[in-house]
Design a protein around this motif. Structure first.
Motif, short mmCIF file in Angstrom:
data_model
loop_
_atom_site.label_atom_id
_atom_site.label_comp_id
_atom_site.label_asym_id
_atom_site.label_seq_id
_atom_site.Cartn_x
_atom_site.Cartn_y
_atom_site.Cartn_z
N LYS A 298 40.71 50.47 40.94
CA LYS A 298 41.54 51.40 41.07
C LYS A 298 41.39 52.80 40.97
O LYS A 298 42.08 53.55 40.29
CB LYS A 298 42.75 50.58 40.06
CG LYS A 298 43.50 49.40 40.41
CD LYS A 298 44.03 49.36 41.66
CE LYS A 298 44.00 48.17 42.37
NZ LYS A 298 44.14 48.20 43.84
N SER A 299 40.43 53.37 41.38
CA SER A 299 40.04 54.79 41.33
C SER A 299 41.01 55.51 41.88
O SER A 299 41.33 56.78 41.47
CB SER A 299 38.70 54.84 42.04
OG SER A 299 38.72 54.53 43.38
N ARG A 300 41.66 54.79 42.91
CA ARG A 300 42.92 56.02 43.61
C ARG A 300 43.93 56.17 42.74
O ARG A 300 45.03 56.95 43.12
CB ARG A 300 43.24 55.33 44.91
CG ARG A 300 42.13 55.55 46.05
CD ARG A 300 42.49 54.93 47.32
NE ARG A 300 42.05 53.40 47.30
CZ ARG A 300 42.21 52.74 48.10
NH1 ARG A 300 42.73 52.74 49.26
NH2 ARG A 300 41.56 51.20 48.01
N ASP B 263 30.72 36.29 41.27
CA ASP B 263 30.77 37.06 42.34
C ASP B 263 29.22 36.78 43.16
O ASP B 263 28.34 36.22 42.33
CB ASP B 263 30.81 38.47 42.21
CG ASP B 263 31.42 39.36 43.49
OD1 ASP B 263 31.23 38.98 44.59
OD2 ASP B 263 32.12 40.40 43.04
N LYS C 239 37.21 43.02 41.59
CA LYS C 239 35.81 43.85 41.17
C LYS C 239 35.90 44.14 39.56
O LYS C 239 36.91 44.04 39.14
CB LYS C 239 35.72 44.96 41.94
CG LYS C 239 36.73 46.18 41.86
CD LYS C 239 36.11 47.33 43.00
CE LYS C 239 36.96 48.56 42.73
NZ LYS C 239 36.68 49.31 43.75
N VAL D 198 37.21 35.26 42.54
CA VAL D 198 35.98 35.62 42.40
C VAL D 198 35.79 37.32 41.96
O VAL D 198 36.12 38.06 42.27
CB VAL D 198 35.40 35.87 44.13
CG1 VAL D 198 33.98 36.30 44.10
CG2 VAL D 198 36.01 34.80 45.09
N1 GTP Z 1 34.84 40.28 43.71
C1 GTP Z 1 35.07 41.37 44.32
N2 GTP Z 1 36.16 41.90 44.39
C2 GTP Z 1 36.17 43.17 45.22
C3 GTP Z 1 35.01 43.77 45.52
N3 GTP Z 1 35.16 44.98 46.10
C4 GTP Z 1 36.64 45.19 46.01
N4 GTP Z 1 37.16 44.11 45.45
C5 GTP Z 1 38.57 43.68 45.39
O1 GTP Z 1 39.14 43.58 46.59
C6 GTP Z 1 40.67 44.14 46.43
C7 GTP Z 1 40.69 45.52 47.38
O2 GTP Z 1 39.66 46.32 46.69
P1 GTP Z 1 39.66 47.77 46.88
O3 GTP Z 1 40.77 48.43 47.45
O4 GTP Z 1 38.00 48.15 47.35
O5 GTP Z 1 39.36 48.51 45.33
P2 GTP Z 1 40.52 48.80 44.45
O6 GTP Z 1 40.10 48.41 43.10
O7 GTP Z 1 41.83 47.81 44.62
O8 GTP Z 1 40.80 50.23 44.66
P3 GTP Z 1 40.04 51.68 44.62
O9 GTP Z 1 39.18 51.55 43.45
O10 GTP Z 1 41.09 52.69 44.43
O11 GTP Z 1 39.50 51.50 46.02
C8 GTP Z 1 41.08 44.39 45.03
O12 GTP Z 1 41.44 43.10 44.79
C9 GTP Z 1 39.50 44.46 44.35
O13 GTP Z 1 39.50 44.21 43.05
C10 GTP Z 1 33.77 43.22 45.14
O14 GTP Z 1 32.71 43.74 45.48
N5 GTP Z 1 33.67 41.95 44.86
#
Ligand code: GTP
Ligand code: PEP
Length: 212
Positions: free
Chosen positions: A16-18, A75, A10, A55
């Motif tokens: 990585k908000s956590r 995406d 993303k 993606v």
């Molecule tokens: N392309 C894409 N990747 C996503 C999306 N949402 C999450 N991801 C990816 O999926 C994986 C797990 O995502 P999450 O755990 O939701 O987010 P995170 O950034 O890792 O962590 P938090 O912000 O702490 O929830 C990570 O590699 C993210 O970058 C999205 O809408 N689109």
């Protein structure tokens, strides 16, 4: 068997908000990028991997990960992690109709190519298979064979969702680097103890991480 990996990422400013108690807001995008760089570099170096598709709509990440050998897939406007993975898998199958596909998280900074090869070889024995994350309730890898659809169910409790969906859970020794995703400060300490790749090592050297 030669796999195509689909790695979702993303936009870095939202990633990585956590990790907010471990890394300040200004540092988190660079840390999220470093995790993705180490993940992609190890995936590209894996002998069982033919192609890596990331993606993402993030321009900086797209530039840096393409430089490591990844193909960038924009995406989908539908939004969300599972939509991004299904979209990425669809784009990959248009190019390579019968390639086995594995979705892999972008936050595996300790990933080792040999361990990834072991997981992919085991996954190749089943139409769909997955690997639970180190913490337990999540998933770091979901694989579909040449004739199978990915049907991703990542998100909260994805381990039980993938199990219920009929995918085979892979229970393998010696693949900690494929299971160690990094969502929290504790996860980052565990990944550093396993040994992270050079991008994460460089960025995390600037963080003061208690207990590491
Ligand atoms: N392309 C894409 N990747 C996503 C999306 N949402 C999450 N991801 C990816 O999926 C994986 C797990 O995502 P999450 O755990 O939701 O987010 P995170 O950034 O890792 O962590 P938090 O912000 O702490 O929830 C990570 O590699 C993210 O970058 C999205 O809408 N689109
Ligand atoms: C989305 C997932 O990963 P994370 O642990 O990064 O939330 C998941 O485990 O399904």
């Amino acid at each position: 068997m030669q796999w195509t990996l689909v790695i979702p990422l993303k936009p870095l400013t939202r990633a990585k908000s956590r990790l907010s108690d471990t890394a300040a807001e200004g540092v988190r995008p660079g840390l999220a990028l470093a995790f993705a760089q180490d993940t992609v570099a190890a995936a590209v170096a894996c002998a069982a991997v033919a192609d890596v598709a990331v993606v993402t709509d993030d321009e900086r990440a797209a530039r840096e990960l393409a430089a490591l050998g990844a193909r960038i897939v924009p995406d989908t406007p539908a939004g969300g992690l599972n939509a991004a993975l299904a979209h990425g898998a669809g784009v990959v199958r248009e190019m390579r109709p019968r390639t086995p596909i594995a979705a892999l998280n972008a936050d595996l900074p300790a990933l080792r190519p040999m361990e990834l090869a072991v997981v992919l070889a085991a996954a190749g024995e089943f139409p769909r298979a997955f690997l639970a994350d180190a913490a337990g309730p999540g998933t770091t890898l979901l694989a579909a064979g040449p004739n199978g659809e990915l049907r991703p169910e990542f998100g909260p409790d994805s381990r039980s969702r993938h199990r219920i969906s009929g995918a085979r859970e892979l229970e393998l020794p010696g693949v900690d680097s494929v299971r160690q995703d990094v969502d929290t400060g504790d996860d980052l300490r565990a990944a550093l103890a396993l040994g992270v790749g050079p991008y994460t090592a460089a960025v995390s050297a600037g963080l003061l991480i208690p207990g590491s």
